[in-house]
Scaffold this motif. Structure first.
Motif, PDB file in Angstrom:
ATOM      1  N   LEU A 100      32.614  27.908  32.429  1.00 39.57           N
ATOM      2  CA  LEU A 100      31.417  28.751  32.532  1.00 39.57           C
ATOM      3  C   LEU A 100      31.491  29.757  33.673  1.00 39.57           C
ATOM      4  N   ASP A 101      32.232  29.435  34.728  1.00 41.83           N
ATOM      5  CA  ASP A 101      32.362  30.365  35.853  1.00 41.83           C
ATOM      6  C   ASP A 101      33.630  31.209  35.775  1.00 41.83           C
ATOM      7  N   ALA A 102      34.423  31.046  34.722  1.00 43.21           N
ATOM      8  CA  ALA A 102      35.684  31.775  34.596  1.00 43.21           C
ATOM      9  C   ALA A 102      35.426  33.246  34.261  1.00 43.21           C
ATOM     10  N   PRO A 103      36.303  34.145  34.705  1.00 43.23           N
ATOM     11  CA  PRO A 103      36.103  35.574  34.459  1.00 43.23           C
ATOM     12  C   PRO A 103      36.550  36.057  33.079  1.00 43.23           C
ATOM     13  N   GLN A 104      37.079  35.182  32.235  1.00 49.17           N
ATOM     14  CA  GLN A 104      37.649  35.608  30.957  1.00 49.17           C
ATOM     15  C   GLN A 104      36.623  35.949  29.892  1.00 49.17           C
ATOM     16  N   GLY A 105      35.378  35.824  30.159  1.00 47.47           N
ATOM     17  CA  GLY A 105      34.377  36.126  29.145  1.00 47.47           C
ATOM     18  C   GLY A 105      33.471  34.940  28.915  1.00 47.47           C
ATOM     19  N   PRO A 106      32.468  35.122  28.072  1.00 46.61           N
ATOM     20  CA  PRO A 106      31.497  34.047  27.848  1.00 46.61           C
ATOM     21  C   PRO A 106      32.176  32.753  27.395  1.00 46.61           C
TER      22      PRO A 106
END
Length: 196
Positions: A137-143
């Motif tokens: 959920l906190d990753a920058p790869q998208g929703p």
């Protein structure tokens, strides 16, 4: 979705929560994550009334849409999703629709189905599901959450979706929104709508 307003205590019982638990999340700002997605938040959760006749909880009223959002949030919070993320996800389902652009879908935009805000995908596509990758959920790869018709919810699609978020292993949380929405709306029909 119907626009009636319901007494907060009764609606929260349908959503699987209590006023105290809900107000903890109002006080922490988590509920604002959902309400920030709409223009007129007071139309979905009225401000507390004060004075004689306000009743417990300040006589607050809540819309059917906001009750559905609360039910979704309270279903996914115990499963590794923070309150802020849970209300953001729930608000995204409830207050934003799908235009068939694949933004929150497992399939390419050309084959993604539209879905109205707070609504379900067409029945011929199967039940509507929420899929969440709590660890991403906190990753920058998208929703790291998606609303998916049953037709598109396959093991290869889930694996590909998780792979796009650089998640090799981890839990995928699935929630049948079709069943939950029907349960909440049926429960609200047993409550007399409130008045402003």
């Amino acid at each position: 979705m119907e626009q009636n307003l319901y007494p907060l205590r009764a609606a929260l019982a349908v959503a699987g929560s209590s006023p105290g638990r809900f107000h903890n999340h109002v006080g922490s700002g988590a509920v604002d994550c959902a309400l920030a997605l709409i223009g007129d938040a007071d139309a979905h959760l009225t401000p507390p009334r004060r004075g004689a006749g306000a009743g417990t909880g300040g006589g607050r009223l809540i819309s059917a849409a906001a009750t559905v959002a609360a039910a979704i949030a309270f279903q996914i919070m115990p499963r590794g999703v923070s309150a802020a993320d849970a209300f953001k996800i729930a608000g995204t389902f409830t207050f934003l629709g799908e235009m068939g652009d694949g933004l929150r879908a497992f399939v390419p935009g050309g084959t993604a189905a539209p879905r109205p805000a707070g609504g379900l995908f067409p029945a011929d596509l199967g039940d509507t599901f929420l899929a969440v990758l709590p660890a991403a959920l906190d990753a920058p790869q998208g929703p790291a959450f998606a609303f998916v018709p049953g037709r598109d919810l396959t093991a290869p699609a889930i694996i590909a979706w998780a792979g796009e978020r650089d998640l090799d292993a981890g839990a995928v949380l699935l929630l049948n929104l079709s069943a939950l929405v029907v349960e909440v709306l049926d429960g609200l029909r047993a409550i007399d709508p409130g008045t402003h």
